[in-house]
Design an enzyme around this catalytic site. Structure first.
Site, short mmCIF file in Angstrom:
data_model
loop_
_atom_site.label_atom_id
_atom_site.label_comp_id
_atom_site.label_asym_id
_atom_site.label_seq_id
_atom_site.Cartn_x
_atom_site.Cartn_y
_atom_site.Cartn_z
N GLY A 23 1.71 9.41 6.03
CA GLY A 23 1.70 8.78 4.98
C GLY A 23 0.69 9.64 4.33
O GLY A 23 -0.10 10.50 3.75
N LEU A 25 -2.75 9.17 2.67
CA LEU A 25 -4.13 9.68 2.63
C LEU A 25 -3.91 11.06 4.17
O LEU A 25 -4.51 12.14 3.47
CB LEU A 25 -4.78 8.54 4.55
CG LEU A 25 -5.70 9.08 4.85
CD1 LEU A 25 -7.12 9.13 3.67
CD2 LEU A 25 -6.52 8.64 5.71
N ASP A 189 -16.54 5.66 5.91
CA ASP A 189 -16.64 5.29 4.73
C ASP A 189 -17.08 6.43 3.84
O ASP A 189 -17.87 6.98 3.65
CB ASP A 189 -18.05 4.16 4.53
CG ASP A 189 -18.15 3.89 3.03
OD1 ASP A 189 -17.71 4.49 2.27
OD2 ASP A 189 -18.68 2.78 3.12
N HIS A 190 -16.19 6.88 3.37
CA HIS A 190 -15.51 8.13 2.50
C HIS A 190 -17.03 8.18 1.84
O HIS A 190 -17.16 9.33 1.16
CB HIS A 190 -14.86 8.28 2.24
CG HIS A 190 -13.31 8.01 0.54
ND1 HIS A 190 -14.04 6.65 0.56
CD2 HIS A 190 -13.96 8.53 -0.75
CE1 HIS A 190 -13.64 5.97 -0.83
NE2 HIS A 190 -13.69 7.18 -1.38
N HIS A 252 -18.52 0.79 0.82
CA HIS A 252 -18.88 1.52 -0.45
C HIS A 252 -21.08 1.47 -1.02
O HIS A 252 -21.88 1.62 -0.34
CB HIS A 252 -18.39 1.88 -0.97
CG HIS A 252 -17.46 2.55 -0.72
ND1 HIS A 252 -16.95 2.88 0.66
CD2 HIS A 252 -15.28 2.30 -1.95
CE1 HIS A 252 -15.37 3.50 0.35
NE2 HIS A 252 -14.69 2.67 -0.25
C1 BG6 Z 1 -11.35 3.85 -1.62
C2 BG6 Z 1 -11.01 2.09 -2.31
O1 BG6 Z 1 -12.49 3.09 -0.80
O2 BG6 Z 1 -12.37 3.86 -2.88
C3 BG6 Z 1 -10.03 2.22 -3.68
O3 BG6 Z 1 -9.69 1.33 -1.52
C4 BG6 Z 1 -10.86 3.32 -4.20
O4 BG6 Z 1 -9.69 1.36 -3.47
C5 BG6 Z 1 -10.95 4.21 -3.70
O5 BG6 Z 1 -10.64 3.38 -5.58
C6 BG6 Z 1 -12.31 4.85 -4.66
O6 BG6 Z 1 -13.15 6.03 -4.05
P1 BG6 Z 1 -12.88 7.53 -5.56
O7 BG6 Z 1 -13.95 8.40 -4.12
O8 BG6 Z 1 -12.30 7.73 -5.64
O9 BG6 Z 1 -14.46 6.82 -6.23
#
Ligand code: BG6
Length: 500
Positions: A23, A25, A189-190, A252
């Site tokens: 995928g 990700l 939660d990245h 986030h």
């Molecule tokens: C993700 C969302 O969690 O975070 C996306 O699902 C969003 O829609 C993205 O674009 C934003 O992350 P970053 O790291 O690009 O700011």
């Protein structure tokens, strides 16, 4: 982060099993992160990746695809030696994870790999799949006893969305908790892996000048903006069921808010920090019907110009119905009703297809009395502390000083300690930090269940309001900074969004 210190320890060895190995990700984030960990010498000697996919292909073919993805998405250039180190650890494993028998075979495969790679029975199960498969996979791991592998530790990594609302999140969590204990579940939660998000606590708790002013006594308002230029692209199907509230605010933004507003934890242990973060979300003032009406703004983009090109509106995007009522923008005014913050508004905004891409936190300090210098001709510029998350990474501080070129003037000095970071910049990507933490068992940058639960309680109410009320969408053109009401939200309070 000290490489050798960790590499020598046996408990850092592991097999990382990626469900969803073919995928997006995995290609865009996980493999580049693993590559950069190899590059930075943070991957242990005894480590293997098993990428699971439904399609029939050899590990060689799979690795060719990964190699191509790395050229595009890795922040470091691909060197032959680092790629070899990663490549020899990757195994493609074909199986349909909806079929139970496959798990029994996988178990045998992993046990053999353990012996070959000396990975000590430690397992990371990474669910890089659509959320509807979470339960099926966890059940498969349970029935086959892959989740109870007694020889080592077992960790479950789960991506958002964690449920669609409080009820579904609870249901999912109950299923997970039957199989893995809370301490073994890493909810990603990245944003928490981003450098400047980790820096919030350092800025606050390592600088007396900030921490002593960090309250409603000295701070006029806080603004958290996560603005994106991108539209929903090919993710229309997912986004239609999500919207800005579920996609960005529930996770986030509320995580960032809790780091900005939390009390100092008693120590830096995972649970001490999470407990303080949780209290912030619990202290968010209940939204009355009036607050829902006056303090919340929803938006959806129509067509417009982004960087000189005409882009379609949200309703014209792939897999989006032409009468969609999903919000692609949300702005909120929240109050945190505790001793430190009562009375200080927290303004939040996030949206897609906005005129600028930026993620930042602005702390606006209260103004001084308009006497002395600010009595007549000088307009008082407030002190601002801006925590820049991206694309600039760093800190900006504004304070007033004498304008040396004139006799009487006062001017704001803008101190910038940040650098621009595009995807090829030098700041480590969030996933690098998060994967490394999973490996060494540090869950501080992952959300605990009660944090997720509390965040849903806040988000659910706002989403329900949006769902029962028809808004007139689209209400902002792509390339602008959102609906007019988002500006009025602050203007009513005599404030404005800072675009520093
Ligand atoms: C993700 C969302 O969690 O975070 C996306 O699902 C969003 O829609 C993205 O674009 C934003 O992350 P970053 O790291 O690009 O700011």
């Amino acid at each position: 982060m000290q490489t050798e210190q960790y590499n020598s320890k046996n408990d850092l060895t592991a097999i990382m099993v990626i469900f969803g190995g073919t995928g997006d990700l995995t290609h865009r984030k996980l493999m580049p992160a693993l590559y950069n960990l190899v590059h930075d010498k943070l991957i242990p000697e005894h480590f293997a990746v098993v990428s699971i996919g439904r399609r029939d292909k050899t590990t060689e073919e799979y690795n060719d695809e990964i190699f191509e993805a790395l050229q595009i998405y890795s922040r470091n250039k691909i060197s032959e030696s680092c790629w070899r180190k990663l490549r020899e650890r990757i195994h493609y494993y074909q199986f349909d994870f909806t079929k139970q028998q496959g798990y029994e075979d996988l178990k045998i495969f992993l046990e053999e790999l353990d012996k070959k790679m000396h990975t000590g029975g430690n397992r990371i199960y990474y669910l890089a799949v659509a959320p509807e498969y979470f339960e099926t996979i966890v059940q498969g791991l349970h029935v086959s006893k892959l989740s109870q592998n007694a020889k080592g530790w077992n960790r479950l990594i789960i991506e958002k969305p964690f449920g669609k609302d409080l009820a579904t999140a609870r249901k999912l969590n109950d299923k997970l908790i039957e199989v893995f204990d809370e301490k073994s579940i890493y909810r990603i939660d990245h944003y928490l892996g981003k450098e400047m998000i980790q820096n919030i606590m350092v800025l606050r708790f390592c600088n007396s000048v900030f921490e002593s002013l960090w309250s409603n006594k000295f701070i006029d308002n806080v603004q958290i903006s996560l603005n994106e230029k991108h539209g929903v692209g090919s993710r229309g199907g997912y986004y239609e069921n999500s919207g800005a509230m579920r996609d960005m605010v529930q996770n986030h933004i509320l995580q960032i808010l809790s780091l900005v507003a939390m009390e100092p934890p008693v120590n830096l242990k995972t649970d001490s920090i999470r407990t303080e973060k949780l209290k912030v979300i619990q202290a968010i003032e209940e939204l009355t019907p009036e607050a829902l009406r006056d303090h919340i703004v929803f938006g959806q983009y129509g067509k417009g110009m982004i960087d000189g090109a005409l882009v379609p509106g949200y309703r014209q995007e792939e897999k989006v119905p032409p009468d969609s009522a999903t919000e692609t923008f949300a702005a909120l005014k929240l109050y945190i009703n505790n001793f430190r913050w009562a009375g200080t508004p927290f303004y939040i905004r996030t949206g897609k297809r906005l005129g600028a891409k930026s993620a930042e936190i602005v702390i606006q300090f209260k103004s001084l009395p308009n006497v002395l210098y600010f009595k007549d001709r000088h307009i008082q510029e407030p002190n601002l502390l801006v925590i820049r998350i991206q694309p600039h990474v760093g800190v900006f501080f504004q304070f007033n000083t004498k304008d040396f070129s004139s006799h009487h003037e006062i001017m704001p000095v803008k101190m910038e300690a940040s650098h621009i970071n595009d995807s090829l910049g030098n700041t480590p990507e969030a996933y690098e930090r998060l994967l490394f933490d999973i490996l060494r068992g540090d869950a501080t940058l992952f959300s605990r269940w009660d944090e997720v639960e509390a965040a849903w309680m806040v988000a659910d109410k706002i989403i329900a309001y949006r769902e029962q009320k028809r808004f007139s969408f689209p209400n902002y053109a792509a390339g602008t900074m959102g609906p007019i009401r988002a500006f009025e939200l602050l203007a009513k309070d005599g404030r404005e969004w800072w675009n520093i």
